[in-house]
Design a protein around this motif. Structure first.
Motif, mmCIF file in Angstrom:
data_model
loop_
_atom_site.group_PDB
_atom_site.id
_atom_site.type_symbol
_atom_site.label_atom_id
_atom_site.label_comp_id
_atom_site.label_asym_id
_atom_site.label_seq_id
_atom_site.Cartn_x
_atom_site.Cartn_y
_atom_site.Cartn_z
ATOM 1 N N ALA A 235 0.867 -1.240 -0.031
ATOM 2 C CA ALA A 235 -0.128 -0.063 0.062
ATOM 3 C C ALA A 235 0.925 1.239 -0.129
ATOM 4 C CB ALA A 235 -1.007 -0.018 1.277
ATOM 5 N N LEU A 236 2.055 1.357 0.898
ATOM 6 C CA LEU A 236 2.611 2.500 0.937
ATOM 7 C C LEU A 236 3.655 2.560 -0.549
ATOM 8 C CD1 LEU A 236 4.211 2.139 4.448
ATOM 9 C CD2 LEU A 236 2.769 3.713 3.670
ATOM 10 N N SER A 237 4.107 1.628 -1.084
ATOM 11 C CA SER A 237 4.543 1.638 -2.492
ATOM 12 C C SER A 237 3.662 2.034 -3.525
ATOM 13 C CB SER A 237 5.251 0.196 -2.758
ATOM 14 O OG SER A 237 5.772 0.228 -3.958
ATOM 15 N N ALA A 238 2.432 1.716 -3.481
ATOM 16 C CA ALA A 238 1.484 1.968 -4.587
ATOM 17 C C ALA A 238 1.232 3.528 -4.353
ATOM 18 C CB ALA A 238 0.048 1.328 -4.548
ATOM 19 N N ALA A 239 1.050 4.080 -3.239
ATOM 20 C CA ALA A 239 0.849 5.429 -2.990
ATOM 21 C C ALA A 239 1.996 6.302 -3.366
ATOM 22 C CB ALA A 239 0.593 5.538 -1.413
ATOM 23 N N ALA A 240 3.112 5.792 -3.155
ATOM 24 C CA ALA A 240 4.461 6.370 -3.412
ATOM 25 C C ALA A 240 4.531 6.653 -5.036
ATOM 26 C CB ALA A 240 5.513 5.782 -3.035
ATOM 27 N N TRP A 241 4.422 5.401 -5.783
ATOM 28 C CA TRP A 241 4.404 5.376 -7.320
ATOM 29 C C TRP A 241 3.181 6.355 -7.642
ATOM 30 C CZ3 TRP A 241 9.162 5.154 -8.244
ATOM 31 C CH2 TRP A 241 9.795 4.250 -7.978
ATOM 32 N N PHE A 242 1.960 6.121 -7.242
ATOM 33 C CA PHE A 242 1.003 6.941 -7.810
ATOM 34 C C PHE A 242 1.516 8.490 -7.768
ATOM 35 C CE2 PHE A 242 -2.865 9.372 -7.328
ATOM 36 C CZ PHE A 242 -3.671 8.991 -8.477
ATOM 37 N N ASP A 243 2.045 9.074 -6.673
ATOM 38 C CA ASP A 243 2.596 10.250 -6.527
ATOM 39 C C ASP A 243 3.461 10.466 -7.334
ATOM 40 O OD1 ASP A 243 2.784 12.984 -5.520
ATOM 41 O OD2 ASP A 243 4.103 12.367 -4.066
ATOM 42 N N PHE A 244 4.424 9.704 -7.846
ATOM 43 C CA PHE A 244 5.630 9.955 -8.484
ATOM 44 C C PHE A 244 5.348 9.985 -9.964
ATOM 45 C CE2 PHE A 244 9.696 8.585 -10.688
ATOM 46 C CZ PHE A 244 10.454 9.299 -10.137
ATOM 47 N N PHE A 245 4.367 8.974 -10.397
ATOM 48 C CA PHE A 245 3.931 9.062 -11.948
ATOM 49 C C PHE A 245 2.701 9.865 -12.367
ATOM 50 C CE2 PHE A 245 6.765 5.085 -11.565
ATOM 51 C CZ PHE A 245 7.708 5.764 -12.436
ATOM 52 N N LEU A 246 1.783 10.176 -11.474
ATOM 53 C CA LEU A 246 0.360 10.514 -11.860
ATOM 54 C C LEU A 246 -0.021 11.767 -11.461
ATOM 55 C CD1 LEU A 246 -1.272 6.852 -11.799
ATOM 56 C CD2 LEU A 246 -0.440 8.067 -13.726
ATOM 57 N N THR A 247 0.822 12.516 -10.493
ATOM 58 C CA THR A 247 0.553 13.896 -10.091
ATOM 59 C C THR A 247 1.439 14.567 -10.432
ATOM 60 O OG1 THR A 247 1.480 13.414 -7.941
ATOM 61 C CG2 THR A 247 -0.871 12.739 -8.024
ATOM 62 N N ARG A 248 1.003 16.112 -10.775
ATOM 63 C CA ARG A 248 2.066 17.043 -11.126
ATOM 64 C C ARG A 248 2.933 17.613 -9.872
ATOM 65 N NH1 ARG A 248 -1.924 19.946 -15.438
ATOM 66 N NH2 ARG A 248 -1.759 18.365 -16.914
ATOM 67 N N PRO A 249 3.898 18.063 -10.108
ATOM 68 C CA PRO A 249 5.027 17.829 -11.136
ATOM 69 C C PRO A 249 5.188 16.283 -11.312
ATOM 70 C CG PRO A 249 6.136 18.678 -9.503
ATOM 71 C CD PRO A 249 4.625 18.646 -8.860
ATOM 72 N N TYR A 250 5.280 15.810 -12.493
ATOM 73 C CA TYR A 250 5.542 14.263 -12.763
ATOM 74 C C TYR A 250 7.064 14.103 -12.376
ATOM 75 C CZ TYR A 250 1.242 14.620 -15.077
ATOM 76 O OH TYR A 250 -0.276 14.840 -15.342
ATOM 77 N N GLN A 251 7.241 12.723 -12.182
ATOM 78 C CA GLN A 251 8.579 12.082 -11.625
ATOM 79 C C GLN A 251 9.298 12.976 -10.731
ATOM 80 O OE1 GLN A 251 10.602 11.809 -15.465
ATOM 81 N NE2 GLN A 251 9.148 10.105 -16.157
ATOM 82 N N ARG A 252 8.431 13.515 -9.718
ATOM 83 C CA ARG A 252 8.930 14.023 -8.328
ATOM 84 C C ARG A 252 8.069 13.586 -7.299
ATOM 85 N NH1 ARG A 252 10.371 19.580 -11.067
ATOM 86 N NH2 ARG A 252 12.284 19.138 -11.792
#
Length: 51
Positions: free
Chosen positions: A28-45
């Protein structure tokens, strides 16, 4: 974009159903982190833009 979030949900549900509680929490923590990293602006941060 919300459809991509469901791609993170399926492995999470599988790990939570078949694994231990710790494995489910880690997934769950991993999915939340990757969702934030790839799918919210600014991307890849790991920050979320204001306004």
């Amino acid at each position: 974009m919300s459809g991509y979030g469901f791609r993170l949900h399926d492995p999470l549900a599988l790990v939570a159903a078949l694994g231990t509680r710790a494995a489910g929490a880690l997934a769950a923590l991993s999915a939340a982190a990757w969702f934030d990293f790839f799918l919210t602006r600014p991307y890849q941060r790991f920050t979320i833009a204001d306004g």
